[in-house]
Design a protein around this motif. Structure first.
Motif, PDB file in Angstrom:
ATOM      1  N   LEU A  61       0.827  -1.217   0.000  1.00  0.00           N
ATOM      2  CA  LEU A  61       0.000   0.000   0.000  1.00  0.00           C
ATOM      3  C   LEU A  61       0.855   1.259   0.000  1.00  0.00           C
ATOM      4  O   LEU A  61       0.623   2.204  -0.761  1.00  0.00           O
ATOM      5  CB  LEU A  61      -0.922   0.004   1.225  1.00  0.00           C
TER       6      LEU A  61
ATOM      7  N   PHE B 211      -1.590   8.034   2.929  1.00  0.00           N
ATOM      8  CA  PHE B 211      -0.188   7.950   2.499  1.00  0.00           C
ATOM      9  C   PHE B 211       0.105   8.912   1.352  1.00  0.00           C
ATOM     10  O   PHE B 211       1.252   9.272   1.117  1.00  0.00           O
ATOM     11  CB  PHE B 211       0.146   6.542   1.999  1.00  0.00           C
TER      12      PHE B 211
ATOM     13  N   VAL C 196      -3.894  11.159  13.139  1.00  0.00           N
ATOM     14  CA  VAL C 196      -2.789  11.430  12.205  1.00  0.00           C
ATOM     15  C   VAL C 196      -2.018  12.679  12.646  1.00  0.00           C
ATOM     16  O   VAL C 196      -1.359  13.329  11.830  1.00  0.00           O
ATOM     17  CB  VAL C 196      -3.279  11.571  10.737  1.00  0.00           C
TER      18      VAL C 196
ATOM     19  N   VAL D 242       3.857   3.948  12.584  1.00  0.00           N
ATOM     20  CA  VAL D 242       4.285   3.422  11.285  1.00  0.00           C
ATOM     21  C   VAL D 242       3.891   4.403  10.184  1.00  0.00           C
ATOM     22  O   VAL D 242       4.716   4.818   9.360  1.00  0.00           O
ATOM     23  CB  VAL D 242       3.639   2.037  11.022  1.00  0.00           C
TER      24      VAL D 242
ATOM     25  N   ASP E 178      -1.350  -6.868  15.145  1.00  0.00           N
ATOM     26  CA  ASP E 178      -2.125  -7.524  14.086  1.00  0.00           C
ATOM     27  C   ASP E 178      -2.189  -9.046  14.256  1.00  0.00           C
ATOM     28  O   ASP E 178      -2.958  -9.713  13.562  1.00  0.00           O
ATOM     29  CB  ASP E 178      -1.558  -7.165  12.701  1.00  0.00           C
TER      30      ASP E 178
ATOM     31  N   ILE F  13      -1.699  -1.323  21.727  1.00  0.00           N
ATOM     32  CA  ILE F  13      -1.602  -0.381  20.590  1.00  0.00           C
ATOM     33  C   ILE F  13      -2.953   0.274  20.305  1.00  0.00           C
ATOM     34  O   ILE F  13      -3.034   1.479  20.093  1.00  0.00           O
ATOM     35  CB  ILE F  13      -1.095  -1.099  19.314  1.00  0.00           C
ATOM     36  N   TYR F  14      -4.007  -0.523  20.305  1.00  0.00           N
ATOM     37  CA  TYR F  14      -5.334   0.011  19.954  1.00  0.00           C
ATOM     38  C   TYR F  14      -6.312  -0.119  21.118  1.00  0.00           C
ATOM     39  O   TYR F  14      -6.250  -1.085  21.879  1.00  0.00           O
ATOM     40  CB  TYR F  14      -5.902  -0.712  18.725  1.00  0.00           C
TER      41      TYR F  14
HETATM   42  C1  UD1 Z   1       0.028   0.367  10.701  1.00  0.00           C
HETATM   43  C2  UD1 Z   1      -0.515  -0.849   9.995  1.00  0.00           C
HETATM   44  C3  UD1 Z   1      -1.499  -1.596  10.888  1.00  0.00           C
HETATM   45  C4  UD1 Z   1      -0.869  -1.914  12.227  1.00  0.00           C
HETATM   46  C5  UD1 Z   1      -0.261  -0.655  12.848  1.00  0.00           C
HETATM   47  C6  UD1 Z   1       0.501  -0.941  14.130  1.00  0.00           C
HETATM   48  C7  UD1 Z   1      -0.475  -0.091   7.688  1.00  0.00           C
HETATM   49  C8  UD1 Z   1      -1.260   0.256   6.474  1.00  0.00           C
HETATM   50  N1  UD1 Z   1      -1.183  -0.407   8.769  1.00  0.00           N
HETATM   51  O1  UD1 Z   1      -1.087   1.244  10.939  1.00  0.00           O
HETATM   52  O2  UD1 Z   1      -1.857  -2.812  10.235  1.00  0.00           O
HETATM   53  O3  UD1 Z   1      -1.848  -2.422  13.104  1.00  0.00           O
HETATM   54  O4  UD1 Z   1       0.640  -0.029  11.926  1.00  0.00           O
HETATM   55  O5  UD1 Z   1       1.487  -1.875  13.906  1.00  0.00           O
HETATM   56  O6  UD1 Z   1       0.730  -0.124   7.660  1.00  0.00           O
HETATM   57  N2  UD1 Z   1      -0.795   7.172  16.979  1.00  0.00           N
HETATM   58  C9  UD1 Z   1      -0.933   8.370  17.638  1.00  0.00           C
HETATM   59  N3  UD1 Z   1      -0.806   9.526  16.925  1.00  0.00           N
HETATM   60  C10 UD1 Z   1      -0.554   9.519  15.600  1.00  0.00           C
HETATM   61  C11 UD1 Z   1      -0.413   8.300  14.928  1.00  0.00           C
HETATM   62  C12 UD1 Z   1      -0.549   7.127  15.637  1.00  0.00           C
HETATM   63  O7  UD1 Z   1      -1.160   8.400  18.837  1.00  0.00           O
HETATM   64  O8  UD1 Z   1      -0.468  10.596  15.014  1.00  0.00           O
HETATM   65  C13 UD1 Z   1      -0.958   5.913  17.721  1.00  0.00           C
HETATM   66  C14 UD1 Z   1      -2.195   5.143  17.260  1.00  0.00           C
HETATM   67  O9  UD1 Z   1      -3.353   5.610  17.890  1.00  0.00           O
HETATM   68  C15 UD1 Z   1      -1.848   3.741  17.669  1.00  0.00           C
HETATM   69  C16 UD1 Z   1      -0.320   3.686  17.510  1.00  0.00           C
HETATM   70  O10 UD1 Z   1       0.110   5.040  17.437  1.00  0.00           O
HETATM   71  O11 UD1 Z   1      -2.145   3.578  19.034  1.00  0.00           O
HETATM   72  C17 UD1 Z   1       0.127   2.929  16.298  1.00  0.00           C
HETATM   73  O12 UD1 Z   1      -0.418   3.525  15.150  1.00  0.00           O
HETATM   74  P1  UD1 Z   1       0.381   3.572  13.785  1.00  0.00           P
HETATM   75  O13 UD1 Z   1       1.730   2.952  13.971  1.00  0.00           O
HETATM   76  O14 UD1 Z   1       0.316   4.952  13.250  1.00  0.00           O
HETATM   77  O15 UD1 Z   1      -0.502   2.602  12.889  1.00  0.00           O
HETATM   78  P2  UD1 Z   1      -0.835   2.773  11.341  1.00  0.00           P
HETATM   79  O16 UD1 Z   1       0.347   3.291  10.625  1.00  0.00           O
HETATM   80  O17 UD1 Z   1      -2.130   3.474  11.184  1.00  0.00           O
END
Ligand code: UD1
Length: 445
Positions: free
Chosen positions: A53, A123, A150, A194, A334, A356-357
């Motif tokens: 992706l 992205f 984000v 990520v 995951d 994480i979630y």
């Molecule tokens: C990516 C993966 C997803 C996986 C996740 C964690 C992709 C397309 N998806 O999602 O499958 O479950 O990594 O391994 O690659 N957070 C904040 N503020 C932000 C951004 C994130 O607090 O601005 C927190 C989120 O709420 C969450 C944690 O950081 O608790 C991880 O999120 P993130 O690593 O950003 O996940 P994604 O990139 O969305």
């Protein structure tokens, strides 16, 4: 520890006629899975969804052709293709994957309809800003598993000199100045996101001067993105570690790149071997990408044999082990739901904590309906293993919880029906076909 779970149907053993009659009443797409068929042989692992992706979005950074091979056949990939097509990217399906060319971008805005269905659409903001100095993308919003902000992505883009505003749910970003070129900056992330790491990386590669990302995500998909970008002519070092350094370049070029194998899919199939107490091989994999899962499987009593790009699991026994989800190299969120399915049939009591979630325990109630003995305290589940699960009509509330339902059904006595295939097909390409080749008994309706 005592168990307070209600058993509705697992004390009498096989109940296939009941499950089958339920299946006939279900009109939504579903899988009908008859459990207790042993698995054997080898399951082929697809390319990584989460890499593919972001790599597709990276094609926006050059007018040249980007040829990606080992791209998985998934609805999420189709969704990303639709988004890139809407921006003007030309996409050709090739036998080995996709050829993407962004030499005539006519649109810098994404519609809410497209973004809403696929979070990864966000992205596009980094590459669009870096290449064209402008982007307008609706906030992707939360999803079934949590709020998914984000803020870190936006913080990074602002540090690189972009003007970013969020109004009425839409992020509008632009780069000031005649040249519309971002400026290198040092970004320290509050959490190793990520998506934020990947967004800032894609923006910084074409920025003027040097950038760094500290507390960066270390996931293999970040490394895969950095590898692609370097093949395109970027100058990135440190990806895969906590600090990434980027020396901005004037332009990027076309290249060929092979998507890494999907570690989450590989992990799911290894757990399928464990839960059915079957010896099963998965290939191709990069074993280091699965270290935390492999350690837990070993701790649990499974024999793991690594042979080049293949991993074989031989579950001599499955004892309860505890897991806490963490950013890479910790245990991946995951795989939390699939691993919990395994623990429901283990010997002893395990504790699984989701860090994480905030809303990733929806599979608990469904596993309980199959006779699992689980107590939930916030984001911690205490699972007391039972000798056998029993078939039931179940439904997954998100991608990985649906996969967990498939795994539990493979091990349950009787015939289960699993709904939620629109989730499953986002991340597993024809999952039932590959499991059937290994000996499972699954029919898709
Ligand atoms: C990516 C993966 C997803 C996986 C996740 C964690 C992709 C397309 N998806 O999602 O499958 O479950 O990594 O391994 O690659 N957070 C904040 N503020 C932000 C951004 C994130 O607090 O601005 C927190 C989120 O709420 C969450 C944690 O950081 O608790 C991880 O999120 P993130 O690593 O950003 O996940 P994604 O990139 O969305």
């Amino acid at each position: 520890m005592g168990c307070s779970c209600q058993y509705k149907q697992n004390t009498k053993g096989v109940n296939m006629p009941i499950a089958a009659s339920i299946s006939k009443r279900i009109s939504k797409p579903h899988l009908e899975i008859t459990g207790n068929y042993g698995l054997s042989g080898e399951i082929k692992v697809s390319g990584a969804k989460n890499s593919a992706l972001v790599l597709m979005a990276a094609s926006l950074l050059t007018a040249d052709q980007i040829r990606l091979s080992n791209v998985p056949h998934l609805t999420d990939i189709e969704g990303m293709s639709q988004i890139l097509l809407s921006l003007g990217v030309k996409i050709n399906n090739e036998s080995s994957g996709l050829c993407l060319q962004a030499n005539d971008l006519h649109h810098l805005e994404l519609s809410y309809e497209l973004v809403h269905g696929l979070r990864a659409s966000f992205f596009c903001i980094g590459p669009l800003l870096a290449r064209l100095g402008k982007a307008k993308i609706p906030l992707p919003g939360g999803c079934e598993i949590g709020a998914r902000p984000v803020a870190e992505h936006i913080k990074g883009l602002k540090a690189l000199g972009a003007y970013v505003s969020v109004e009425n749910g839409v992020v509008t970003a632009s780069v000031p100045g005649i040249q519309k070129r971002l400026k290198g900056a040092d970004v320290i992330l509050d959490c190793p996101s990520v998506g934020a790491t990947e967004t800032i990386l894609m923006a910084a590669v074409l920025a003027e001067g040097k950038s760094s990302i500290e507390n960066a995500a270390q996931e293999p998909e970040v490394q895969d993105l950095a590898k692609l970008l370097n093949s395109m002519g970027a100058n990135i070092s440190g990806a895969g570690g906590p600090k990434i350094t980027i020396e901005g370049v004037q332009r990027l070029y076309g290249c060929k790149h092979t998507v890494i194998p999907d570690r989450i899919e590989a992990g799911t199939f290894l757990i399928a071997g464990a839960i059915t107490r079957s010896t099963l091989r998965v290939r191709p994999v990069i074993p280091e990408h699965l270290s935390s899962l492999l350690q837990k499987l070993r701790d649990s009593g499974c024999k793991i044999h690594i042979d080049g790009d293949a991993i074989e699991i031989n579950p001599i026994e499955v004892k309860a082990v505890d897991i806490t989800t963490q950013p890479f190299p910790g245990f991946p969120t995951d795989l939390q739901a699939p691993f919990m399915a395994l623990m429901t049939t283990s010997i002893g009591t395990s504790v699984i904590t989701e860090k994480i979630y905030e809303n990733r325990m929806q599979h608990v109630a469904e596993l309980q309906r199959m006779g699992a003995c689980i107590r939930l305290q916030g984001n911690t589940a205490i699972i007391e293993g039972v000798p056998a699960l029993s078939a039931a009509p179940v439904s997954g509330g998100d991608l990985r919880s649906t996969a967990a339902m498939v795994l539990a059904s493979l091990a349950a006595t009787g015939t289960s029906t699993v709904e939620g295939l629109h989730h499953l097909d986002r991340g597993y390409s024809a999952m039932e076909e590959r499991l059937n080749v290994a000996g499972a008994n699954i029919i898709r309706y």
